[in-house]
Design an enzyme around this catalytic site. Structure first.
Site, short mmCIF file in Angstrom:
data_model
loop_
_atom_site.label_atom_id
_atom_site.label_comp_id
_atom_site.label_asym_id
_atom_site.label_seq_id
_atom_site.Cartn_x
_atom_site.Cartn_y
_atom_site.Cartn_z
N HIS A 12 0.81 -1.22 0.00
CA HIS A 12 0.00 0.00 0.00
C HIS A 12 0.85 1.27 0.00
CE1 HIS A 12 0.87 -1.14 4.14
NE2 HIS A 12 0.77 0.14 4.46
N CYS A 68 7.72 -0.29 -1.77
CA CYS A 68 6.98 -0.17 -0.50
C CYS A 68 7.22 1.24 0.00
CB CYS A 68 7.38 -1.25 0.51
SG CYS A 68 9.09 -1.22 1.08
N ILE A 72 12.93 -0.73 1.66
CA ILE A 72 13.81 -1.57 2.47
C ILE A 72 13.18 -2.93 2.79
CG2 ILE A 72 15.00 -1.75 4.69
CD1 ILE A 72 15.28 1.36 4.54
N GLY A 73 11.93 -2.93 3.23
CA GLY A 73 11.28 -4.20 3.56
C GLY A 73 11.19 -5.12 2.36
N MET A 74 10.88 -4.56 1.21
CA MET A 74 10.82 -5.36 -0.02
C MET A 74 12.19 -5.95 -0.34
SD MET A 74 7.84 -5.58 -1.45
CE MET A 74 6.35 -4.76 -2.00
N HIS A 101 28.28 -3.79 -11.01
CA HIS A 101 29.18 -4.45 -10.07
C HIS A 101 28.53 -5.59 -9.29
CE1 HIS A 101 32.01 -0.72 -9.75
NE2 HIS A 101 31.82 -1.12 -10.99
N ARG A 135 36.17 -9.20 -12.42
CA ARG A 135 36.53 -9.28 -11.00
C ARG A 135 35.30 -9.37 -10.09
NH1 ARG A 135 36.48 -3.75 -12.04
NH2 ARG A 135 35.75 -2.44 -10.33
#
Length: 148
Positions: A12, A68, A72-74, A101, A135
């Site tokens: 939401h 979201c 962060i939660g996702m 990277h 690398r």
């Protein structure tokens, strides 16, 4: 950029931004599977992050987009899946570097922290940037190695 297959979802807190990103992606010719949410009632972000991560790990889509309130939660939920490298993006430098990277495959955004113009610029940069390999391959291998 040639058309890509993507999965997108939001809770939401990210619904409005998801709708705008989805419209822009489809207008650009990308094939996008929308895993919801479609309403403004409170929902739990893990219920929407999981199907996007599973669509990637199954090979059904090439990239994912999760939104979201903060992103962060996702990202935390998506990164619990083997083979997923989800990153919260705030600018095009992060978008470019996380692809080049880290071979990130899910772009996460905060619907309450980022405007649509910046989010769309980040997403387009993310999708257009190739993974550099070289690398970075050994680092990705270490991420994918199961914990001891």
């Amino acid at each position: 950029m040639s058309p890509l297959s993507l999965a997108i979802a939001a809770d939401h807190g990210g619904l409005d931004l998801k709708r705008q990103l989805l419209a822009a992606l489809r207008a650009a010719g990308h094939q996008v599977t929308d895993f919801g949410t479609d309403g403004s009632e409170s929902v739990d972000y893990p219920d929407y992050a999981r199907p996007v991560a599973e669509a990637l790990t199954s090979g059904a889509v090439r990239f994912g987009v999760l939104v979201c309130g903060s992103g962060i939660g996702m990202a935390i939920t998506a990164n619990r899946h083997r083979g997923i490298r989800a990153a919260v993006l705030h600018n095009t430098t992060e978008a470019r570097l996380t692809r080049a990277h880290n071979d990130a495959n899910i772009a996460c955004f905060g619907g309450r922290t980022l405007g649509v113009e910046v989010a769309l610029d980040c997403l387009l940069t993310f999708l257009a940037t190739p993974y550099e390999g070289g690398r970075h391959d050994r680092r990705i291998a270490k991420i994918e190695r199961p914990p001891a």
